[in-house]
Design a protein around this motif. Structure first.
Motif, PDB file in Angstrom:
ATOM      1  N   GLU A   1       0.818  -1.208   0.000  1.00 52.03           N
ATOM      2  CA  GLU A   1       0.000   0.000   0.000  1.00 52.03           C
ATOM      3  C   GLU A   1       0.855   1.262   0.000  1.00 52.03           C
ATOM      4  O   GLU A   1       0.581   2.211  -0.735  1.00 52.03           O
ATOM      5  N   GLU A   2       1.907   1.253   0.822  1.00 55.31           N
ATOM      6  CA  GLU A   2       2.722   2.453   0.947  1.00 55.31           C
ATOM      7  C   GLU A   2       3.620   2.690  -0.262  1.00 55.31           C
ATOM      8  O   GLU A   2       4.111   3.810  -0.444  1.00 55.31           O
ATOM      9  N   HIS A   3       3.837   1.667  -1.065  1.00 50.87           N
ATOM     10  CA  HIS A   3       4.748   1.805  -2.208  1.00 50.87           C
ATOM     11  C   HIS A   3       4.047   1.681  -3.555  1.00 50.87           C
ATOM     12  O   HIS A   3       4.708   1.563  -4.584  1.00 50.87           O
ATOM     13  N   LYS A   4       2.728   1.711  -3.562  1.00 51.91           N
ATOM     14  CA  LYS A   4       2.020   1.530  -4.826  1.00 51.91           C
ATOM     15  C   LYS A   4       2.310   2.663  -5.805  1.00 51.91           C
ATOM     16  O   LYS A   4       2.452   2.425  -7.025  1.00 51.91           O
ATOM     17  N   ASP A   5       2.439   3.893  -5.316  1.00 56.18           N
ATOM     18  CA  ASP A   5       2.757   5.015  -6.201  1.00 56.18           C
ATOM     19  C   ASP A   5       4.168   4.885  -6.772  1.00 56.18           C
ATOM     20  O   ASP A   5       4.408   5.203  -7.941  1.00 56.18           O
ATOM     21  N   LEU A   6       5.082   4.411  -5.944  1.00 60.40           N
ATOM     22  CA  LEU A   6       6.455   4.223  -6.405  1.00 60.40           C
ATOM     23  C   LEU A   6       6.533   3.111  -7.444  1.00 60.40           C
ATOM     24  O   LEU A   6       7.306   3.195  -8.399  1.00 60.40           O
ATOM     25  N   VAL A   7       5.735   2.055  -7.269  1.00 55.51           N
ATOM     26  CA  VAL A   7       5.688   0.975  -8.258  1.00 55.51           C
ATOM     27  C   VAL A   7       5.174   1.500  -9.595  1.00 55.51           C
ATOM     28  O   VAL A   7       5.724   1.186 -10.660  1.00 55.51           O
ATOM     29  N   VAL A   8       4.129   2.315  -9.549  1.00 51.51           N
ATOM     30  CA  VAL A   8       3.576   2.882 -10.786  1.00 51.51           C
ATOM     31  C   VAL A   8       4.607   3.780 -11.469  1.00 51.51           C
ATOM     32  O   VAL A   8       4.810   3.708 -12.694  1.00 51.51           O
ATOM     33  N   ALA A   9       5.281   4.632 -10.674  1.00 50.41           N
ATOM     34  CA  ALA A   9       6.298   5.514 -11.243  1.00 50.41           C
ATOM     35  C   ALA A   9       7.471   4.713 -11.804  1.00 50.41           C
ATOM     36  O   ALA A   9       7.996   5.028 -12.881  1.00 50.41           O
ATOM     37  N   GLY A  10       7.872   3.680 -11.077  1.00 50.88           N
ATOM     38  CA  GLY A  10       8.961   2.827 -11.552  1.00 50.88           C
ATOM     39  C   GLY A  10       8.602   2.102 -12.832  1.00 50.88           C
ATOM     40  O   GLY A  10       9.426   1.968 -13.738  1.00 50.88           O
ATOM     41  N   GLU A  11       7.364   1.618 -12.911  1.00 48.57           N
ATOM     42  CA  GLU A  11       6.916   0.938 -14.127  1.00 48.57           C
ATOM     43  C   GLU A  11       6.907   1.887 -15.326  1.00 48.57           C
ATOM     44  O   GLU A  11       7.348   1.525 -16.426  1.00 48.57           O
ATOM     45  N   LYS A  12       6.430   3.112 -15.113  1.00 50.84           N
ATOM     46  CA  LYS A  12       6.387   4.092 -16.204  1.00 50.84           C
ATOM     47  C   LYS A  12       7.795   4.423 -16.689  1.00 50.84           C
ATOM     48  O   LYS A  12       8.072   4.442 -17.900  1.00 50.84           O
ATOM     49  N   TRP A  13       8.703   4.698 -15.722  1.00 46.10           N
ATOM     50  CA  TRP A  13      10.083   5.018 -16.103  1.00 46.10           C
ATOM     51  C   TRP A  13      10.735   3.850 -16.836  1.00 46.10           C
ATOM     52  O   TRP A  13      11.407   4.029 -17.840  1.00 46.10           O
ATOM     53  N   LEU A  14      10.510   2.662 -16.327  1.00 41.11           N
ATOM     54  CA  LEU A  14      11.136   1.475 -16.899  1.00 41.11           C
ATOM     55  C   LEU A  14      10.638   1.208 -18.313  1.00 41.11           C
ATOM     56  O   LEU A  14      11.431   0.929 -19.225  1.00 41.11           O
ATOM     57  N   LYS A  15       9.336   1.318 -18.514  1.00 39.98           N
ATOM     58  CA  LYS A  15       8.780   1.023 -19.836  1.00 39.98           C
ATOM     59  C   LYS A  15       9.090   2.130 -20.843  1.00 39.98           C
ATOM     60  O   LYS A  15       9.270   1.844 -22.033  1.00 39.98           O
ATOM     61  N   ASP A  16       9.173   3.359 -20.376  1.00 38.82           N
ATOM     62  CA  ASP A  16       9.594   4.435 -21.283  1.00 38.82           C
ATOM     63  C   ASP A  16      11.029   4.223 -21.741  1.00 38.82           C
ATOM     64  O   ASP A  16      11.356   4.405 -22.928  1.00 38.82           O
ATOM     65  N   THR A  17      11.879   3.833 -20.800  1.00 38.00           N
ATOM     66  CA  THR A  17      13.275   3.540 -21.147  1.00 38.00           C
ATOM     67  C   THR A  17      13.362   2.356 -22.087  1.00 38.00           C
ATOM     68  O   THR A  17      14.126   2.368 -23.063  1.00 38.00           O
ATOM     69  N   ALA A  18      12.565   1.317 -21.828  1.00 34.38           N
ATOM     70  CA  ALA A  18      12.577   0.120 -22.676  1.00 34.38           C
ATOM     71  C   ALA A  18      12.106   0.437 -24.094  1.00 34.38           C
ATOM     72  O   ALA A  18      12.642  -0.096 -25.075  1.00 34.38           O
ATOM     73  N   LYS A  19      11.103   1.313 -24.230  1.00 33.25           N
ATOM     74  CA  LYS A  19      10.616   1.675 -25.560  1.00 33.25           C
ATOM     75  C   LYS A  19      11.708   2.360 -26.374  1.00 33.25           C
ATOM     76  O   LYS A  19      11.929   2.026 -27.548  1.00 33.25           O
ATOM     77  N   SER A  20      12.385   3.326 -25.756  1.00 32.78           N
ATOM     78  CA  SER A  20      13.450   4.048 -26.457  1.00 32.78           C
ATOM     79  C   SER A  20      14.580   3.112 -26.862  1.00 32.78           C
ATOM     80  O   SER A  20      15.074   3.159 -27.998  1.00 32.78           O
ATOM     81  N   CYS A  21      14.971   2.242 -25.934  1.00 33.16           N
ATOM     82  CA  CYS A  21      16.089   1.334 -26.218  1.00 33.16           C
ATOM     83  C   CYS A  21      15.693   0.261 -27.228  1.00 33.16           C
ATOM     84  O   CYS A  21      16.530  -0.182 -28.020  1.00 33.16           O
ATOM     85  N   THR A  22      14.436  -0.161 -27.216  1.00 32.52           N
ATOM     86  CA  THR A  22      13.970  -1.138 -28.200  1.00 32.52           C
ATOM     87  C   THR A  22      14.064  -0.561 -29.607  1.00 32.52           C
ATOM     88  O   THR A  22      14.497  -1.246 -30.550  1.00 32.52           O
TER      89      THR A  22
END
Length: 532
Positions: A351-372
């Protein structure tokens, strides 16, 4: 024997007088301790801490200092081995909590009655070993704890408490063997109103449907026969080679660092005072406190956020590392406890880290898209270069014209390596894009995929530039060194730019995932586990 042990009179001195011996026991410095014993024989049985511990209580805290313990046990009289601390705990109680099996064997060999002495909470050493999750110690103590004593630790409420604690710690093979030997324990209710079955029902990971094994892990484990602890092993000897390694759980490395700084920066007098008080405070607060504002330590840790890291994935990973570290030294039974809101630690953490998980997922997938995109572009270029070889092919044989030229061989090899690296990179980034980015994936799975993807992306770029340089030199170089030097310098420019921009990210990811992390490398000092 218990009465005589607890009431035995031993020489008492000011605690500062025994500080050198205390420090020698922590370090495992037998030579230093022996000099103290030679000048003061009473120090062998003296109370050297605020909670009336002897040097033996301190020494058994380090499994590496087994030689110190061995020499000390030889020097001490047998009756001194059962001396108790303020909480009526012998050195074997301490050894049981630390998981120091070798030290336990030395103690029991000298005094076989030690496993049958209870502390101030009526816990046998066997019960403490189970409570602190020390499997090797549990199996060993089962071989030396007799049933023909009063009270019997294997029947009634003591036995049911032992069984429930073993189940809490996840030692299901040991629990099964214990139930086979004492079937009534399965239905005996503990003082807390639990049974082993009710506790087992509250552990989802104990059942196949509650496990989180991947397809390949399930396939592998389906072919591995389950080896239960045999009753003969528990009665006559411990087959420790077949047991999963359960090292003695230690205090948080951050606390260790704090304590080491105190020891380095302050005088001996202040250090002794701080050390004693700090362990007493932490010892009461961390492993056994039921409520701190109705919230346990592991729940409080689940609510903590580290704000010093910029990358969300690294920040989330560090949060998980903190949580896992706290989970190590909290007794296993507390990991499934609910707080005042009826939430378990894992629920609070989520519960306390759900926002951080969402932010981490967004950053990670944005980085993956560019690198792909970049990796796919490189793969397209090198694939096209493999078809249209430099200089063309012979009209008679169809083979490349420069096939026997060394630069052409370099071109072929580097071009193939570039294609392979780019495809590996694309595969890793596609996995990230298609991942559900669960909370636990940020600990190892996603960071490892990102590291592999970025490293292979750089390699594909490097090999592509080498292939480009080789192709140009093969066609236009004509053996001129200045052309090769110029091409090499030009090739290094894009590689250097990419490396300078991506290297900090890769370095942070590797250090966070495979390095010492936020807890540091210094694991030399394994301080004594805190008291209950």
């Amino acid at each position: 024997m218990m009465a005589s042990s607890s009431s035995q009179s031993v020489p008492e001195k000011d605690l500062n007088f025994h500080l050198p011996l205390y420090k020698a026991a922590i370090r495992g410095d037998w030579e230093g301790a022996r000099k103290i014993f030679d000048s003061n024989p009473d120090a062998v049985t003296a109370r050297i801490s605020k909670i009336s511990e002897t040097v033996l209580h301190i020494a058994v805290g380090r499994s590496e200092a087994i030689r110190f313990v061995e020499k000390l046990v030889e020097l001490m009289p047998t009756e001194a081995l059962s001396l108790m601390s303020k909480f009526r705990e012998t050195a074997l109680h301490y050894t049981a909590k630390y998981g120091n099996v070798e030290a336990a064997k030395l103690l029991v060999a000298r005094d076989p009655e030690l496993p049958h002495i209870r502390n101030d909470t009526n816990f046998w050493p066997l019960h403490l070993a189970a409570l602190f999750g020390q499997k090797e110690m549990v199996v060993y103590l089962l071989t030396v704890t007799r049933e023909n004593v009063e009270p019997n630790p294997f029947v009634g409420r003591p036995g049911s408490l032992l069984l429930c604690t073993i189940v809490h710690s996840g030692f299901y093979d040991v629990a099964l063997d214990l139930v086979r030997r004492h079937p009534k324990l399965a239905t005996t209710i503990t003082p807390g109103g639990n049974t082993a079955l009710s506790i087992l029902a509250g552990i989802p990971s104990a059942f196949p449907s509650g496990g989180s094994l991947s397809f390949w892990q399930k396939l592998i484990y389906s072919w591995i026969p389950l080896k239960l602890a045999k009753a003969s092993h528990l009665r006559h000897g411990c087959d420790v080679e077949n047991l999963s390694e359960q090292p003695a759980k230690q205090m948080s490395l951050c606390w260790q660092s704090l304590i080491q700084n105190f020891r380095r920066d302050y005088s001996i007098l202040v250090w002794q005072k701080v050390y004693t008080e700090l362990w007493n405070i932490i010892g009461r607060a961390v492993p056994q406190v039921k409520k701190i504002h109705d919230t346990k330590l592991i729940h409080r840790q689940a609510m903590e956020l580290v704000k010093c890291l910029c990358m969300e994935i690294v920040q989330m990973q560090s949060e998980l590392q903190w949580y896992k570290e706290v989970e190590k030294f909290v007794t296993p039974s507390y990991n499934g406890k609910e707080n005042s809101d009826g939430k378990m630690p894992s629920m609070v953490f989520t519960e306390e880290h759900k926002d951080l998980v969402v932010a981490g997922e967004k950053w990670l997938k944005d980085t993956a898209k560019s690198c792909t995109f970049a990796a796919t572009l490189i793969a397209t270029v090198v694939f096209a270069a493999a078809i249209t070889v430099p200089g063309g092919s012979s009209t008679k044989t169809g083979l490349p014209i420069f096939e026997k030229k060394s630069p052409f061989v370099v071109f072929v090899i580097s071009n193939a390596l570039s294609l392979c690296s780019s495809m590996v990179s694309v595969s890793m980034f596609l996995f990230i894009l298609n991942s559900r980015c669960a909370e636990g994936d940020f600990l190892y799975s996603l960071p490892n995929k990102l590291i592999i993807g970025l490293v292979n992306l750089f390699l594909s770029l490097a090999f592509m530039m080498i292939a480009f340089t080789s192709a140009i030199y093969t066609v236009f170089g004509r053996g001129k060194a200045w052309i090769l030097v110029s091409l090499t310098v030009l090739t290094c420019v894009p590689m250097s730019l990419f490396l300078s921009m991506q290297f900090p990210l890769v370095k942070d990811m590797i250090r966070s995932t495979h390095g010492p992390g936020i807890f540091g490398k210094n694991r030399e000092y394994k301080f004594r586990k805190i008291k209950n």
